[in-house]
Design an enzyme around this catalytic site. Structure first.
Site, PDB file in Angstrom:
ATOM      1  CB  CYS A 122       2.980  -6.154  17.144  1.00 26.60           C
ATOM      2  SG  CYS A 122       1.730  -4.988  17.613  1.00 26.60           S
TER       3      CYS A 122
ATOM      4  CG  HIS B  12      -0.396  -0.077   2.534  1.00 22.53           C
ATOM      5  ND1 HIS B  12       0.481   0.867   3.005  1.00 22.53           N
ATOM      6  CD2 HIS B  12      -0.545  -0.970   3.545  1.00 22.53           C
ATOM      7  CE1 HIS B  12       0.839   0.575   4.238  1.00 22.53           C
ATOM      8  NE2 HIS B  12       0.239  -0.552   4.593  1.00 22.53           N
TER       9      HIS B  12
ATOM     10  CG  HIS C 283       4.173  -1.366   2.331  1.00 22.66           C
ATOM     11  ND1 HIS C 283       2.930  -1.885   2.093  1.00 22.66           N
ATOM     12  CD2 HIS C 283       4.449  -1.650   3.628  1.00 22.66           C
ATOM     13  CE1 HIS C 283       2.483  -2.485   3.179  1.00 22.66           C
ATOM     14  NE2 HIS C 283       3.382  -2.356   4.126  1.00 22.66           N
TER      15      HIS C 283
ATOM     16  CB  CYS D 285      -2.911  -5.179  20.007  1.00 22.46           C
ATOM     17  SG  CYS D 285      -1.783  -4.204  18.979  1.00 22.46           S
TER      18      CYS D 285
ATOM     19  CG  HIS E  53      -2.197  -5.140  14.817  1.00 24.60           C
ATOM     20  ND1 HIS E  53      -1.057  -4.803  15.500  1.00 24.60           N
ATOM     21  CD2 HIS E  53      -1.875  -5.093  13.499  1.00 24.60           C
ATOM     22  CE1 HIS E  53      -0.078  -4.583  14.644  1.00 24.60           C
ATOM     23  NE2 HIS E  53      -0.546  -4.738  13.425  1.00 24.60           N
TER      24      HIS E  53
ATOM     25  CE  LYS F 136      -3.086   1.552  12.219  1.00 28.97           C
ATOM     26  NZ  LYS F 136      -2.769   0.762  13.360  1.00 28.97           N
TER      27      LYS F 136
ATOM     28  CB  CYS G  35       0.080  -8.327  19.370  1.00 27.46           C
ATOM     29  SG  CYS G  35      -0.790  -7.729  17.899  1.00 27.46           S
TER      30      CYS G  35
ATOM     31  CE  LYS H 170      -6.862  -5.846   3.216  1.00 28.81           C
ATOM     32  NZ  LYS H 170      -6.627  -7.181   3.682  1.00 28.81           N
TER      33      LYS H 170
HETATM   34  N1  MSP Z   1       8.620  -6.722   8.262  1.00 29.74           N
HETATM   35  C1  MSP Z   1       8.704  -5.635   9.140  1.00 29.74           C
HETATM   36  C2  MSP Z   1      10.003  -4.878   8.955  1.00 29.74           C
HETATM   37  C3  MSP Z   1      11.237  -5.706   9.094  1.00 29.74           C
HETATM   38  S1  MSP Z   1      12.680  -4.796   8.734  1.00 29.74           S
HETATM   39  C4  MSP Z   1      13.918  -5.798   9.145  1.00 29.74           C
HETATM   40  C5  MSP Z   1       7.538  -4.693   8.933  1.00 29.74           C
HETATM   41  N2  MSP Z   1       6.915  -4.778   7.747  1.00 29.74           N
HETATM   42  S2  MSP Z   1       5.626  -3.909   7.300  1.00 29.74           S
HETATM   43  O1  MSP Z   1       5.161  -4.504   6.074  1.00 29.74           O
HETATM   44  O2  MSP Z   1       4.698  -3.798   8.353  1.00 29.74           O
HETATM   45  O3  MSP Z   1       6.195  -2.504   6.894  1.00 29.74           O
HETATM   46  C6  MSP Z   1       6.339  -1.499   7.853  1.00 29.74           C
HETATM   47  C7  MSP Z   1       6.933  -0.278   7.208  1.00 29.74           C
HETATM   48  O4  MSP Z   1       6.120   0.164   6.104  1.00 29.74           O
HETATM   49  C8  MSP Z   1       6.971   0.931   8.129  1.00 29.74           C
HETATM   50  O5  MSP Z   1       8.072   0.889   9.011  1.00 29.74           O
HETATM   51  C9  MSP Z   1       7.043   2.043   7.132  1.00 29.74           C
HETATM   52  O6  MSP Z   1       8.331   2.082   6.596  1.00 29.74           O
HETATM   53  C10 MSP Z   1       6.080   1.569   6.060  1.00 29.74           C
HETATM   54  N3  MSP Z   1       4.728   2.005   6.362  1.00 29.74           N
HETATM   55  C11 MSP Z   1       3.648   1.217   6.606  1.00 29.74           C
HETATM   56  N4  MSP Z   1       2.575   2.016   6.877  1.00 29.74           N
HETATM   57  C12 MSP Z   1       2.930   3.312   6.837  1.00 29.74           C
HETATM   58  C13 MSP Z   1       2.261   4.523   7.021  1.00 29.74           C
HETATM   59  N5  MSP Z   1       0.989   4.586   7.329  1.00 29.74           N
HETATM   60  N6  MSP Z   1       2.974   5.668   6.871  1.00 29.74           N
HETATM   61  C14 MSP Z   1       4.297   5.662   6.506  1.00 29.74           C
HETATM   62  N7  MSP Z   1       4.961   4.505   6.331  1.00 29.74           N
HETATM   63  C15 MSP Z   1       4.330   3.317   6.530  1.00 29.74           C
HETATM   64  O7  MSP Z   1       7.260  -3.913   9.819  1.00 29.74           O
END
Ligand code: MSP
Length: 486
Positions: free
Chosen positions: A129, A18, A21, A143, A146, A295, A126, A298
């Site tokens: 997380c 999304h 990422h 949590c 979540h 936030k 959780c 979905k």
């Molecule tokens: N797999 C772990 C990270 C492991 S690194 C060794 C993880 N993955 S995640 O798919 O949840 O991705 C989290 C990351 O996605 C966040 O730290 C951020 O970089 C990005 N983002 C996810 N949602 C976001 C927002 N709403 N806003 C900005 N960045 C966001 O955690």
């Protein structure tokens, strides 16, 4: 030429990518491109975090094997990074052999250093997380991130003896050996350390979490997904003997979202210290964004699909809209219903229109731009903006860097309106006209350089156009048409 190794988090392969990422990966890509532009030998890592109970559950919901499931999700991510013009040098996957081999080698080091020990553990977990959560953090038993009740887990695990390494981690943060930015995030982490944290469990019971890398020294255990995931930054370089590792480690910059700061700024350095591996030099922690004040979820239906952004605004339009919403040093909000307005105002009517104005006047008045002296008014505005731009990008402040460039765009627009080159032409003030348009052309060339890391495709196009204009090889009446109005 210095080496520069920078990383994004590796994303959970639990569903499609999304805008969150896409935000972080584009952020890292801009910095990587900027560094390359200034002569560094850059290695940009992104990839997928593919193990753990959450992913196994998702695969089961679709009656598929976890491997099949993550293969598809990884392919979706890779496709998106191509569409977003991400210049990553590797796409690391934690289910790859390369990664698994490196993980085992790292664990051998931890074991040899006596850094891990066995203990029975009881705690609330959780799965969202992929972390333990304390009772005090729960909101109505759920949590807060979540909105799900955690699970009570009682099991034997292997722990990293975190307490032994915490004083050293603290010292490395205080002395800026690991430079954590922004300062608020550095302080936050020091507070977490000072308020005391339990040891870090490195394994899970294999019967409960079978989807993961087997713990090499006890069949009953799987390596904990975070213990596995963080190591990607090493395994991608073929730790410990690979040429890439020798060349690029330690990481120069980890870019992460604020919710995973604890893992990167505390657990990760502790693991590295325990294994006697050099520490990353810096971590930039960006805030998370909400969409129209809420936030992304979905259920609310406000999840932004990056592919939709690309189809409507083009690759560079999407990159710009993601990075121009809020200062990343804090949490922010994305005004998704104002994307059209922002695109038209900044890209079509701002940047695109300015270039069109400058280039079309040069053609109309038959002036071929030269490098001759520019108007001091423009030269000084350009110099100030240049300093500010480099300071901002150097500090990973991309929103602020863009603001600086767009302010300069406004300055050039104002200059045109005040100087009215068309009147100069009418009055026969040829010398003044040439000087004004040369100054503007120089300004446009500088903007192209500044925005190249942000808008690589459009700026390459504008650069080619400007070169042809300079060389006098431009087809007659050919407009640049950089960002068509919506
Ligand atoms: N797999 C772990 C990270 C492991 S690194 C060794 C993880 N993955 S995640 O798919 O949840 O991705 C989290 C990351 O996605 C966040 O730290 C951020 O970089 C990005 N983002 C996810 N949602 C976001 C927002 N709403 N806003 C900005 N960045 C966001 O955690």
């Amino acid at each position: 030429m210095s080496k520069f190794y920078l990383t994004t988090p590796i994303y959970y392969a639990s569903g499609p990518p999304h805008a969150g990422h896409a935000f972080t990966t584009t952020y890292a890509d801009v910095i990587a491109r900027y560094r390359r532009q200034h002569g560094d030998d850059v290695f940009l890592l992104t990839g997928m975090d593919e193990h753990g109970s959450k992913i196994a559950e998702k695969a089961a919901e679709e009656n598929r094997s976890p491997q099949e499931f993550v293969d598809d999700v990884a392919a979706e991510y890779q496709k998106l990074w191509q569409s977003l013009d991400i210049s990553n040098d590797i796409f690391i996957r934690t289910t790859s052999e390369k990664h698994k081999i490196g993980v085992r080698k790292f664990f051998d080091r931890l074991r040899a250093a006596d850094a891990i020990y066995e203990e029975f553990y009881e705690g609330l977990y959780c799965a969202g997380c992929e972390d333990f959560i304390t009772e005090s953090k729960l909101v109505n038993g759920l949590c807060p991130d979540h909105a799900k009740p955690p699970e009570l887990i009682k099991e034997k695990n292997y722990f990293l003896n975190l307490k032994q390494y915490l004083p050293a981690v603290r010292e490395k943060i205080i002395s800026d050996t690991i430079h954590i930015r922004p300062d608020s995030r550095r302080k936050e982490i020091l507070n977490v350390i000072d308020s005391g944290i339990p040891n870090f469990s490195m394994t899970r019971d294999r019967t409960r979490v079978p989807w993961g890398i087997p713990f090499p020294y006890d069949d009953s255990q799987t390596i904990y997904v975070w213990g596995d995931a963080l190591l990607n930054y090493l395994t991608a370089l073929d730790f410990p003997d690979g040429d890439l590792y020798k060349k690029f480690w330690p990481a120069d910059l980890h870019i992460i979202g604020s919710e995973i700061n604890k893992f990167h700024s505390i657990y990760w350095p502790a693991m590295l210290l325990a294994a006697d591996v050099p520490l990353p030099k810096s971590i930039f922690v960006h805030g998370l964004f909400t969409v129209n004040g809420q936030k992304m979820s979905k259920t609310i239906g406000n999840v932004i699909n990056p592919d939709d952004l690309i189809s409507r605004y083009g690759t560079d339009g999407a990159r710009y809209l993601l990075l121009s919403q809020f200062p990343a040093s804090e949490h922010g909000d994305i005004k998704a219903d104002e994307f059209d307005l922002k695109y038209n105002a900044d890209l079509a009517n701002g940047l695109g229109n300015l270039f069109e104005r400058i280039f079309s006047m040069l053609r109309l008045y038959n002036i071929s731009p030269t490098d001759e002296e520019t108007d001091p008014e423009i030269a000084s505005a350009c110099k100030n903006a240049e300093e500010e731009y480099h300071r901002r990008v150097g500090g990973c402040e991309l929103f602020e860097a863009l603001q600086t460039v767009f302010l300069f765009i406004k300055t050039l627009d104002r200059y045109i309106n005040e100087k009215t080159p068309w009147n100069m032409a009418k009055e026969g003030e040829r010398k003044e006209l040439v000087r004004a348009l040369n100054s503007l052309f120089h300004g446009a060339e500088t903007i192209i350089e500044w925005l190249t890391p942000f808008l690589p495709e459009k700026m390459a196009h504008a650069k080619e156009y400007a070169c042809k204009l300079k060389a006098g090889t431009l087809a007659e009446d050919k407009k640049l048409n950089l960002f068509p109005r919506l």
